[in-house]
Design an enzyme around this catalytic site. Structure first.
Site, PDB file in Angstrom:
ATOM      1  N   GLU A  12       0.813  -1.217   0.000  1.00  0.00           N
ATOM      2  CA  GLU A  12       0.000   0.000   0.000  1.00  0.00           C
ATOM      3  C   GLU A  12       0.851   1.273   0.000  1.00  0.00           C
ATOM      4  OE1 GLU A  12      -4.044  -1.694   2.197  1.00  0.00           O
ATOM      5  OE2 GLU A  12      -2.415  -0.969   3.453  1.00  0.00           O
ATOM      6  N   ASP A 212     -11.471  -7.184  -2.939  1.00  0.00           N
ATOM      7  CA  ASP A 212     -12.225  -8.437  -2.811  1.00  0.00           C
ATOM      8  C   ASP A 212     -13.638  -8.099  -2.332  1.00  0.00           C
ATOM      9  OD1 ASP A 212     -10.408  -8.074  -0.157  1.00  0.00           O
ATOM     10  OD2 ASP A 212     -12.391  -8.836   0.352  1.00  0.00           O
TER      11      ASP A 212
HETATM   12  N1  ADE Z   1      -9.105  -5.492   3.469  1.00  0.00           N
HETATM   13  C1  ADE Z   1      -9.275  -5.901   2.202  1.00  0.00           C
HETATM   14  N2  ADE Z   1     -10.194  -6.877   2.144  1.00  0.00           N
HETATM   15  C2  ADE Z   1     -10.621  -7.075   3.410  1.00  0.00           C
HETATM   16  C3  ADE Z   1     -11.551  -7.972   3.994  1.00  0.00           C
HETATM   17  N3  ADE Z   1     -12.227  -8.848   3.262  1.00  0.00           N
HETATM   18  N4  ADE Z   1     -11.715  -7.932   5.336  1.00  0.00           N
HETATM   19  C4  ADE Z   1     -11.022  -7.052   6.090  1.00  0.00           C
HETATM   20  N5  ADE Z   1     -10.120  -6.194   5.580  1.00  0.00           N
HETATM   21  C5  ADE Z   1      -9.933  -6.205   4.254  1.00  0.00           C
END
Ligand code: ADE
Length: 246
Positions: A12, A212
């Site tokens: 990041e 995601d």
């Molecule tokens: N950061 C990126 N994806 C995430 C997720 N599914 N749960 C928690 N933090 C995240």
């Protein structure tokens, strides 16, 4: 104006560091640390801070590590030790809102802690006495972000971000967080930064690019899209810094 840019993972912060330092994109931390050119490294309480000058302004890039505790520690050091006047967070998030797709950018309007639970004492989820369930991000910084998005033709979304010390990869938990907090995206640091900045009265902004959908495929998608989504967020944050100091 002294500006902090914070991220929780090396993926990041590296696109931000390489832009400020002028080195080619690199993901190996050891290599980055031994090849910095224009950036000064500080190690404080186990975290790394990179001081840079950008167009005559002081920028501190901070690498917090994952989770609310490290994020709160890092934000506190940025405010108390480095005396930053604005804090911009850049990183990735899981989508709770079905309209958010991988790569999309979302700026937090307000943030909450989905894993803060003293409901046994009659309090609502996300609340402790003398605290707040939601903390608003800075309106001026959000307005600036909208201007940047317009100029770059980017469809910047806004919404509620829920933070907790859990990587959520579970449709049931995901739906519960969405329903309980009205949240659009989920991550692991934003609300901690919000609590610290709110307490110290430092304007802050949290930007996330979706990696995601916090579902059964989340771990796989996260690994697949972490770099790409981190870069999208980082590029946008650099443009915001340019606008902020410009
Ligand atoms: N950061 C990126 N994806 C995430 C997720 N599914 N749960 C928690 N933090 C995240």
């Amino acid at each position: 104006m002294k500006i902090a840019i914070m991220g929780a993972m090396i993926e990041e912060i590296e696109p931000i560091l390489s832009a400020l330092d002028g080195h080619p994109p690199q993901s190996d931390l050891a290599y980055i640390l031994s090849n910095l050119k224009n950036v000064r490294l500080h190690s404080i309480a186990g975290n790394r801070y990179f001081e840079a000058k950008y167009k005559g302004h002081d920028i501190v890039v901070a690498y917090s590590k994952i989770g609310k505790v490290y994020a709160a520690l890092t934000a506190s050091v940025l405010v108390q030790h480095f005396k930053v006047e604005r804090l911009l967070f850049s990183g990735v998030a899981g989508a709770l809102n079905p309209d958010l797709k991988i790569g999309d950018l979302i700026a937090a309007t307000k943030l909450c802690q989905h894993d803060l639970d003293i409901t046994a004492f009659g309090h609502p989820y996300g609340y402790v006495p003398e605290g707040k369930i939601y903390i608003q991000s800075d309106e001026y910084l959000r307005m600036l972000a909208k201007e940047v998005a317009k100029e770059k033709g980017i469809d910047l979304k806004e919404g509620i971000i829920a933070t907790g010390d859990q990587f959520v990869a579970d449709p049931k938990r995901k739906e519960w967080i969405r329903k309980t907090f009205g949240a659009d995206a989920i991550e692991m640091e934003g609300a901690a930064v919000a609590v610290v900045c709110d307490a110290f009265d430092v304007p802050f902004f949290v930007l996330r690019s979706i990696s995601d959908a916090a579902d059964m495929d989340a771990a796989f998608d996260f690994d697949e899209f972490l770099k790409h989504s981190s870069r999208r967020s980082a590029d946008f944050i650099i443009s915001m810094v340019e606008k902020l100091i410009g």
